[in-house]
Design a protein around this motif. Structure first.
Motif, PDB file in Angstrom:
ATOM      1  N   THR A 110     -73.887  59.567  13.853  1.00  0.00           N
ATOM      2  CA  THR A 110     -72.612  59.211  13.234  1.00  0.00           C
ATOM      3  C   THR A 110     -71.600  58.949  14.337  1.00  0.00           C
ATOM      4  OG1 THR A 110     -71.839  61.506  13.166  1.00  0.00           O
ATOM      5  CG2 THR A 110     -73.091  60.711  11.253  1.00  0.00           C
TER       6      THR A 110
ATOM      7  N   TRP B 134     -73.400  45.646   9.125  1.00  0.00           N
ATOM      8  CA  TRP B 134     -74.446  46.103  10.036  1.00  0.00           C
ATOM      9  C   TRP B 134     -74.991  44.921  10.815  1.00  0.00           C
ATOM     10  CZ3 TRP B 134     -75.681  51.224  10.569  1.00  0.00           C
ATOM     11  CH2 TRP B 134     -75.203  52.101   9.581  1.00  0.00           C
TER      12      TRP B 134
ATOM     13  N   LEU C 284     -60.446  49.195  14.700  1.00  0.00           N
ATOM     14  CA  LEU C 284     -61.418  49.145  13.610  1.00  0.00           C
ATOM     15  C   LEU C 284     -61.095  50.147  12.508  1.00  0.00           C
ATOM     16  CD1 LEU C 284     -64.619  48.778  15.800  1.00  0.00           C
ATOM     17  CD2 LEU C 284     -63.587  47.001  14.376  1.00  0.00           C
TER      18      LEU C 284
ATOM     19  N   ALA D 124     -62.597  50.638   8.863  1.00  0.00           N
ATOM     20  CA  ALA D 124     -63.966  50.974   9.228  1.00  0.00           C
ATOM     21  C   ALA D 124     -64.341  52.341   8.665  1.00  0.00           C
ATOM     22  CB  ALA D 124     -64.126  50.969  10.747  1.00  0.00           C
ATOM     23  N   GLU D 125     -65.540  52.442   8.120  1.00  0.00           N
ATOM     24  CA  GLU D 125     -66.051  53.693   7.553  1.00  0.00           C
ATOM     25  C   GLU D 125     -66.480  54.629   8.691  1.00  0.00           C
ATOM     26  OE1 GLU D 125     -67.125  56.797   5.997  1.00  0.00           O
ATOM     27  OE2 GLU D 125     -66.498  55.312   4.490  1.00  0.00           O
TER      28      GLU D 125
ATOM     29  N   THR E 226     -72.902  49.654  13.048  1.00  0.00           N
ATOM     30  CA  THR E 226     -71.740  48.898  12.587  1.00  0.00           C
ATOM     31  C   THR E 226     -70.836  48.677  13.798  1.00  0.00           C
ATOM     32  OG1 THR E 226     -70.460  50.891  12.106  1.00  0.00           O
ATOM     33  CG2 THR E 226     -71.851  50.010  10.313  1.00  0.00           C
TER      34      THR E 226
ATOM     35  N   VAL F 211     -70.595  56.539   8.752  1.00  0.00           N
ATOM     36  CA  VAL F 211     -71.864  55.818   8.728  1.00  0.00           C
ATOM     37  C   VAL F 211     -72.894  56.519   9.612  1.00  0.00           C
ATOM     38  CG1 VAL F 211     -70.804  53.590   8.211  1.00  0.00           C
ATOM     39  CG2 VAL F 211     -71.094  54.288  10.587  1.00  0.00           C
TER      40      VAL F 211
ATOM     41  N   LEU G  61     -67.947  49.923  14.324  1.00  0.00           N
ATOM     42  CA  LEU G  61     -67.350  51.196  14.735  1.00  0.00           C
ATOM     43  C   LEU G  61     -68.327  52.017  15.558  1.00  0.00           C
ATOM     44  CD1 LEU G  61     -64.965  53.149  14.674  1.00  0.00           C
ATOM     45  CD2 LEU G  61     -65.906  54.103  12.554  1.00  0.00           C
TER      46      LEU G  61
ATOM     47  N   ASP H  89     -66.302  41.304   8.699  1.00  0.00           N
ATOM     48  CA  ASP H  89     -66.524  42.520   7.910  1.00  0.00           C
ATOM     49  C   ASP H  89     -66.578  43.712   8.843  1.00  0.00           C
ATOM     50  OD1 ASP H  89     -67.340  44.554   6.257  1.00  0.00           O
ATOM     51  OD2 ASP H  89     -69.074  43.499   5.439  1.00  0.00           O
ATOM     52  N   VAL H  90     -65.585  44.562   8.746  1.00  0.00           N
ATOM     53  CA  VAL H  90     -65.474  45.687   9.665  1.00  0.00           C
ATOM     54  C   VAL H  90     -66.590  46.701   9.464  1.00  0.00           C
ATOM     55  CG1 VAL H  90     -63.986  47.137   8.229  1.00  0.00           C
ATOM     56  CG2 VAL H  90     -63.758  47.232  10.712  1.00  0.00           C
ATOM     57  N   ASN H  91     -67.262  46.659   8.314  1.00  0.00           N
ATOM     58  CA  ASN H  91     -68.332  47.621   8.033  1.00  0.00           C
ATOM     59  C   ASN H  91     -69.719  46.981   7.970  1.00  0.00           C
ATOM     60  OD1 ASN H  91     -66.879  50.155   7.753  1.00  0.00           O
ATOM     61  ND2 ASN H  91     -65.913  49.214   5.969  1.00  0.00           N
TER      62      ASN H  91
END
Length: 210
Positions: A109, A69, A93, A98-99, A76, A102, A78, A65-67
């Motif tokens: 961030t 935690w 990513l 990837a978001e 994450t 975050v 990223l 899961d790229v996102n």
């Protein structure tokens, strides 16, 4: 099998990593010991001392899961890649979804962390991936926006990139002061950079308080 997977990642044994994943190793199970990093995060750390990017790709191909935690809900993958200044990993990513907006447990961030590093190429990649949504958010230990960090360091290339992407010099920081107020006092250490920063901020706003 989880411990074997982490050991293979840390030992840079790419073939073993792929074999374990093919055999059913969970690419999303965090380490049992503190701080409970994910396989993707451990693979990112491994890049600093000879690890291969193909390990990240293998983990993603097998459902990482790229996102997700980590166990402490601190970062994450990223955020980990940005903080470790791993541009290639950030690129992988982001392309995997990837978001980019975050926030870490300390309020950082990816874009703010990138501004701390002064990595303009990485910041440009993040902005292209949609990090503009948090471009004016403050946070982290400094309480600055990404632009505020760049201003405080007289990082002209980063300032220019952020301003061009829509960063607002009037956006408040944690002290409820305009971001532009992060400009340090002018001194003789680097007057050309200070003048360039002042001009950039003046170009983004017709007037700037002295």
């Amino acid at each position: 099998m989880s411990k074997e997977l982490f050991a293979a990642i840390e030992q840079h044994d790419t073939a073993r990593v792929k074999a374990l994943l093919a055999g059913g190793a969970d690419p999303n199970e965090p380490q049992q010991e503190w701080p409970g990093l994910l396989p993707l995060q451990v693979a990112i750390h491994a890049l600093a001392d000879g690890g291969e990017l193909s390990v990240l790709l293998a983990l993603l191909e097998h459902g990482a899961d790229v996102n997700a935690w980590d166990a402490e809900r601190d970062r994450t993958p990223l955020l980990e890649a940005v903080c470790e200044n791993q541009l290639a990993a950030v690129d992988v990513l982001v392309k995997a979804g990837a978001e980019p907006n975050v926030r870490s447990s300390e309020g950082d961030t990816p874009l703010r962390a990138c501004a701390e590093l002064g990595n303009v190429e990485m910041a440009s990649l993040l902005l292209g991936a949609g990090a503009t949504q948090t471009i004016n958010d403050w946070g982290g230990l400094t309480g600055c926006t990404a632009l505020g960090i760049a201003i405080s360091r007289l990082d002209i290339p980063m300032m220019r990139l952020l301003l061009d992407a829509g960063a607002d010099p009037e956006a408040p920081d944690d002290n409820r002061q305009p971001t532009r107020d992060r400009l340090p006092p002018r001194d003789d250490s680097d007057p050309q950079k200070w003048d360039a920063a002042f001009e950039l901020l003046g170009g983004a706003k017709d007037r700037m308080p002295l």
